[in-house]
Design a protein around this motif. Structure first.
Motif, PDB file in Angstrom:
ATOM      1  N   GLU A 122       0.830  -1.216   0.000  1.00  0.00           N
ATOM      2  CA  GLU A 122       0.000   0.000   0.000  1.00  0.00           C
ATOM      3  C   GLU A 122       0.862   1.263   0.000  1.00  0.00           C
ATOM      4  O   GLU A 122       0.456   2.305  -0.491  1.00  0.00           O
ATOM      5  N   LYS A 123       2.044   1.160   0.605  1.00  0.00           N
ATOM      6  CA  LYS A 123       2.929   2.337   0.666  1.00  0.00           C
ATOM      7  C   LYS A 123       3.844   2.405  -0.551  1.00  0.00           C
ATOM      8  O   LYS A 123       4.836   3.134  -0.548  1.00  0.00           O
ATOM      9  N   ASN A 124       3.543   1.604  -1.572  1.00  0.00           N
ATOM     10  CA  ASN A 124       4.335   1.544  -2.800  1.00  0.00           C
ATOM     11  C   ASN A 124       5.780   1.132  -2.536  1.00  0.00           C
ATOM     12  O   ASN A 124       6.711   1.572  -3.199  1.00  0.00           O
ATOM     13  N   LYS A 125       5.937   0.286  -1.536  1.00  0.00           N
ATOM     14  CA  LYS A 125       7.258  -0.258  -1.237  1.00  0.00           C
ATOM     15  C   LYS A 125       7.271  -1.698  -1.752  1.00  0.00           C
ATOM     16  O   LYS A 125       6.272  -2.397  -1.669  1.00  0.00           O
ATOM     17  N   THR A 126       8.398  -2.113  -2.333  1.00  0.00           N
ATOM     18  CA  THR A 126       8.467  -3.477  -2.859  1.00  0.00           C
ATOM     19  C   THR A 126       8.677  -4.465  -1.721  1.00  0.00           C
ATOM     20  O   THR A 126       9.595  -4.307  -0.913  1.00  0.00           O
ATOM     21  N   ILE A 127       7.796  -5.461  -1.652  1.00  0.00           N
ATOM     22  CA  ILE A 127       7.980  -6.529  -0.667  1.00  0.00           C
ATOM     23  C   ILE A 127       8.117  -7.861  -1.403  1.00  0.00           C
ATOM     24  O   ILE A 127       7.714  -7.977  -2.566  1.00  0.00           O
ATOM     25  N   PHE A 128       8.696  -8.826  -0.703  1.00  0.00           N
ATOM     26  CA  PHE A 128       9.031 -10.096  -1.348  1.00  0.00           C
ATOM     27  C   PHE A 128       8.386 -11.269  -0.619  1.00  0.00           C
ATOM     28  O   PHE A 128       8.286 -11.267   0.606  1.00  0.00           O
ATOM     29  N   TYR A 129       7.989 -12.253  -1.399  1.00  0.00           N
ATOM     30  CA  TYR A 129       7.424 -13.480  -0.835  1.00  0.00           C
ATOM     31  C   TYR A 129       8.154 -14.700  -1.391  1.00  0.00           C
ATOM     32  O   TYR A 129       8.701 -14.660  -2.489  1.00  0.00           O
TER      33      TYR A 129
END
Ligand SMILES: *[C@@H]1O[C@H](CO)[C@@H](O)[C@H](O)[C@H]1NC(C)=O
Ligand SMILES: *[C@@H]1O[C@H](CO)[C@@H](O)[C@H](O)[C@H]1NC(C)=O
Ligand SMILES: *[C@@H]1O[C@H](CO)[C@@H](O)[C@H](O)[C@H]1NC(C)=O
Ligand SMILES: *[C@@H]1O[C@H](CO)[C@@H](O)[C@H](O)[C@H]1NC(C)=O
Ligand SMILES: *[C@@H]1O[C@H](CO)[C@@H](O)[C@H](O)[C@H]1NC(C)=O
Length: 482
Positions: A122-129
């Motif tokens: 939502e904060k336009n930060k890249t997250i990884f899974y």
């Protein structure tokens, strides 16, 4: 000669006819190239040739391991891709997904792979899974699962439990559940996936760090299948210097349809013809290796160890007594053993062991286990129990262990069995049933056994709100004491 040929043809035909479906699991040695792109591309090329081989064996589904495309990397940035939602495909923006989808479509096979996924939050930060993706025979994504229980993956975000109860149904009539490696130690999702769903078969891509004497790959995986009465497809990376290796297709009826474990680093496609109607133990293991080979070549397999002998309770076993009935407790957790020694050797040392308490598992400290086991020991010192680099000659006509415990939904049990060649004790009976709020568990051998390192019962109540009060106290004490 001719009769032999016809006979083998018949056997092959029968095994095909009896199969509910044909599964392929790949024990996979990751190849590494100079750049992340080239690494992933070369592993995808290898995957495609395994899919081709599996198709020759009429496999309907193939499973590749966790971190199979990248190796166990610390930083996902250069490897992660965006993965579109379920029902996407068969064409994709990403050419890796397109390659895999084409292979699935070209060979009419369900293909299960594990990838590093990136997404903007939502904060336009890249997250990884850490994500499993399943392609169907048309090359479409039919399921996507984000690993909930991460281990040694600080840059990844865990999948939300509420969004990752993932199942999918196939055109060959099987409904699969899906999770990843370390997840098997946790109620959510490894047991919750079986509640109120039609799941009969589980897929688990793994990068499994084996540890003696209770968490070795084949041992733990086949025990999961047996305890939960589901078929289980495990594909593991082959990195035996780190204790990673061992893949298989395990039956919920206690029959192992195929397995692979080796002391020589290698990739290997293993085909399991899954049949829920086969009950004849003699039919088990279409792809099982010669056990003697396995034992000698297993020397190089460097497994870790998770054995805190200072905290466990032990009791010596006198092997001269042919028929042993004994009981061992840790607090209120007790196990009764009934052991018939067929030929005891006075130079062998076996002990009974019991433990109920916290156990450190990878990153996690909130795991509360109950374990009781017969253990082979190298010396009289309990810390030498459950290792495997020594000779044992004793044979058992029967080993039988039972316990009863308070029945709690989030605490689950499975058998423990391990031999010196890192295989399980095949042909056993595990029984778990509930009556009057109590769970009664029993586990027994059905034939003469030798080279037994461990035989018992494993229980785990982990990572849930149902954390026991005593564990909470122990954890709080830990915080203040250390
Ligand atoms: C890796 O491949 C992607 C396309 O798949 C491309 O956008 C990117 O520039 C490549 N990176 C390198 C370092 O070659
Ligand atoms: C999110 O960040 C990317 C790259 O930093 C940028 O191109 C994009 O416009 C941003 N999106 C929004 C909605 O802010
Ligand atoms: C083991 O049992 C045998 C036979 O009952 C007995 O003679 C022997 O003393 C026992 N050994 C130990 C160490 O207790
Ligand atoms: C007991 O085992 C040792 C090796 O572990 C062997 O040398 C010895 O012959 C065995 N004794 C008997 C009575 O089987
Ligand atoms: C399993 O345990 C239950 C309850 O003790 C018992 O009724 C049943 O006969 C057992 N089944 C087997 C196969 O041992």
């Amino acid at each position: 000669m001719k009769t032999l040929c016809i006979f083998s043809l018949l056997v092959v035909l029968i095994s095909y006819i009896e199969a509910d479906y044909v599964a392929a699991v790949v024990e996979y040695q990751v190849s590494r190239s100079s750049t992340p792109n080239l690494t992933v591309q070369s592993n995808i090329d290898d995957y495609i040739s395994h899919i081709e081989s599996a198709s020759i064996h009429s496999a309907q589904i193939i499973v590749f391991p966790e971190y199979g495309l990248t190796g166990f990397v610390d930083d996902p940035t250069d490897y992660a891709i965006e993965i579109p939602p379920t029902a996407s495909g068969p064409s994709f923006k990403d050419h890796w997904l397109t390659d895999l989808s084409n292979a699935a479509r070209g060979h009419g096979m369900y293909v299960v792979v594990n990838l590093l996924e990136k997404q903007r939050n939502e904060k336009n930060k890249t997250i990884f899974y850490n994500t499993n993706v399943v392609f169907d025979k048309e090359g479409k994504i039919v399921a996507k699962y984000r690993k909930i229980n991460l281990n040694g993956e600080p840059k990844l975000t865990p999948g939300k439990a509420s969004e990752n109860q993932v199942t999918f149904s196939t055109d060959f009539g099987i409904t699969f559940g899906l999770f990843t490696g370390f997840d098997m130690f946790f109620y959510i999702p490894s047991r919750s996936i079986l509640n109120g769903t039609f799941v009969t078969d589980i897929i688990c891509p793994s990068y499994w760090f084996s540890a003696l004497p209770f968490h070795h790959s084949l041992q733990f995986h086949s025990a999961y299948a047996q305890a939960n009465k589901v078929n289980l497809l495990v594909s593991n990376v082959d990195n035996i210097r780190e204790g990673v290796g061992g893949s298989g297709v395990y039956g919920g009826n206690g029959i192992v349809f195929s397995y692979y474990i080796s002391g020589t680093p290698s990739s290997k496609l293993s085909i399991g013809r899954v049949s829920n109607t086969v009950t004849d133990i003699a039919v088990q293991g279409f792809d099982i290796l010669d056990e003697n080979d396995t034992q000698s070549s297993m020397e190089n397999y460097k497994a870790g160890r998770n054995f805190d002998s200072n905290s466990y309770k032990f009791k010596d076993l006198n092997l001269s007594n042919g028929n042993i009935t004994d009981r061992i407790c840790d607090g209120t957790f007790c196990c009764s053993f009934n052991i018939i020694v067929s030929s005891g050797n006075s130079s062998d040392i076996y002990k009974l062991m019991a433990y109920a308490g916290p156990q450190k598992l990878g990153d996690r400290k909130d795991i509360y286990v109950r374990m009781c086991s017969l253990l082979a020991c190298q010396t009289k010192d309990p810390s030498s129990c459950g290792t495997r680099n020594f000779n044992i000659a004793t044979q058992f006509s029967q080993i039988s262990v039972k316990t009863d415990v308070a029945d709690k939904t989030t605490t689950f049990y499975q058998p423990i069995s391990l031999r010196q060649n890192l295989l399980t004790v095949f042909n056993t009976t595990y029984n778990s049933s509930v009556a009057n709020g109590k769970r009664f568990i029993s586990f027994s051998t059905n034939k003469l056994e030798k080279n037994v390192i461990a035989f018992g019962i494993y229980g785990n109540g982990s990572g849930t709100l149902g954390i026991s009060l005593s564990l909470l106290v122990i954890m709080l004490m830990g915080k203040y004491l250390f």
